[in-house]
Scaffold this active site. Structure first.
Site, PDB file in Angstrom:
ATOM      1  N   LYS A  73      -0.633  13.410  -5.248  1.00 25.77           N
ATOM      2  CA  LYS A  73      -1.155  12.335  -4.394  1.00 25.77           C
ATOM      3  C   LYS A  73      -1.180  10.964  -5.079  1.00 25.77           C
ATOM      4  O   LYS A  73      -1.084   9.945  -4.415  1.00 25.77           O
ATOM      5  CB  LYS A  73      -2.587  12.678  -3.945  1.00 25.77           C
ATOM      6  CG  LYS A  73      -2.659  13.750  -2.873  1.00 25.77           C
ATOM      7  CD  LYS A  73      -4.098  13.922  -2.410  1.00 25.77           C
ATOM      8  CE  LYS A  73      -4.224  14.981  -1.347  1.00 25.77           C
ATOM      9  NZ  LYS A  73      -5.565  15.071  -0.790  1.00 25.77           N
ATOM     10  N   ASP A 109      -6.981  11.235   4.629  1.00 30.13           N
ATOM     11  CA  ASP A 109      -8.224  11.944   4.270  1.00 30.13           C
ATOM     12  C   ASP A 109      -9.408  11.026   4.599  1.00 30.13           C
ATOM     13  O   ASP A 109     -10.421  11.474   5.155  1.00 30.13           O
ATOM     14  CB  ASP A 109      -8.257  12.265   2.768  1.00 30.13           C
ATOM     15  CG  ASP A 109      -7.399  13.469   2.406  1.00 30.13           C
ATOM     16  OD1 ASP A 109      -7.107  14.287   3.303  1.00 30.13           O
ATOM     17  OD2 ASP A 109      -7.011  13.591   1.235  1.00 30.13           O
TER      18      ASP A 109
END
Ligand SMILES: NC(=O)c1ccc[n+]([C@@H]2O[C@H](COP(=O)([O-])OP(=O)(O)OC[C@H]3O[C@@H](n4cnc5c(N)ncnc54)[C@H](OP(=O)(O)O)[C@@H]3O)[C@@H](O)[C@H]2O)c1
Length: 289
Positions: A73, A109
């Site tokens: 990520k 997220d």
């Protein structure tokens, strides 16, 4: 599966290491089918040393969209053409959109966590929130909450990471945010004046589902307890919080919303949220067996 792959099928997928237990393929393929879209979603097991080649492959194969998961990520950010401001502030991307070879990165997220709260009728503004953890997901959640004016207390096993998170948030937002060392005394102090507790550590995740990050006697009906661990679907923390009279929200909710927002970016369409939630839940049930 019954996916009709043909010469025009658009491809999306997940890059991570490992990816074998991901529920994202089930969730996204169910959503594509529900809307009759000519898309397919595949898991791509990409090792750290192959990430740059894999991202180049996204352009070469004209893959429409990606989810990025552990451990890529952060590193993936440097391989894209652009990332939006929230992703840069958080320091991580979990979604990539490919527009004719131009790769843009996002962090759903953070957005997904806020959408989940909205669905549950929770407004972060002015709330005192205790966040456990300072890893990738915790940072996304802290930035999301700070952007909506929640006051934050962050507790993390590695205190320096919590302090770094506080410093980065303070640069971007004027909300009250502080870090405390992770111990029972601080936890009791912080939870007394909090309205919400978010577990954004991996404590309680399978195979350690007997573990919990919070002693049960510190929980009570004044709290909304969110556990982003989704495997098992109901963690020990959530079971004990429910018993103590707290409102609880499980990790499947955030998982579904971050996926739904990714789907929206790839297809430009309203995500079929209930279809995605059911498919993710069914896939998790399989893993719990
Ligand atoms: N529901 C969702 O949509 C969603 C989305 C993303 C992630 N998640 C879940 O959230 C969890 C964290 O993911 P992540 O990406 O943030 O991982 P990460 O970057 O590796 O961070 C892990 C966090 O957990 C803490 N931790 C790990 N073991 C611990 C222990 N034994 N005691 C206390 N703290 C401990 C770490 O503390 P240190 O800093 O001290 O190492 C760190 O704060 C995972 O379970 C993941 O599956 C859920």
């Amino acid at each position: 599966m019954n996916l009709e792959i043909n010469g025009k099928t658009k491809l999306c997928g997940l890059m991570g290491d490992p990816v074998e237990h991901s529920v994202s393929p089930a969730m996204h393929n169910a959503a594509f089918r529900a809307l009759g879209l000519d898309y397919a979603y595949l898991p791509f097991h990409v090792r750290r040393e192959d990430l740059a080649t894999a991202i180049a492959g996204v352009r070469a194969f004209n893959i429409r969209g990606l989810n990025i998961t552990i451990p890529h990520k952060i590193e993936a950010m440097g391989l894209l053409d652009e990332t939006d401001r929230p992703a840069r502030q958080i320091g991580a991307v979990n979604v990539v959109v490919n527009d004719c070879g131009r790769l843009s990165g996002f962090n759903t997220d953070a957005e997904g966590f806020l959408s989940m709260l909205t669905e549950h009728g929770i407004e972060p503004q002015g709330k005192n929130v205790v966040v456990l953890g300072a890893g990738g997901a915790a940072r996304a959640i802290c930035f999301a909450l700070a952007s909506r004016g929640a006051a934050l207390t962050i507790l993390n096993r590695t205190a320096a990471r919590a302090r770094a998170c506080v410093k980065d948030i303070a640069k971007a937002f004027s909300t009250q945010v502080n870090a405390l060392d992770l111990n029972r005394e601080n936890m009791a102090y912080a939870l007394q004046k909090a309205g919400m507790l978010v577990n954004a550590t991996s404590v309680g995740m399978l195979p350690d589902s007997g573990a919990t990050p919070v002693d049960s006697d510190l929980l009570g009906p004044h709290l909304t307890v969110v556990d982003i661990v989704y495997n098992p679907r109901q963690s020990r923390l959530l079971k004990e919080a429910s018993k103590a009279g707290a409102k609880i929200i499980n990790g499947l909710e955030m998982l579904t919303w971050q996926g739904a927002l990714a789907f929206e970016r790839w297809t430009g369409l309203q995500p079929p949220i209930d279809v995605m939630r059911r498919a993710a839940s069914a896939a998790l049930r399989q893993h719990e067996k």
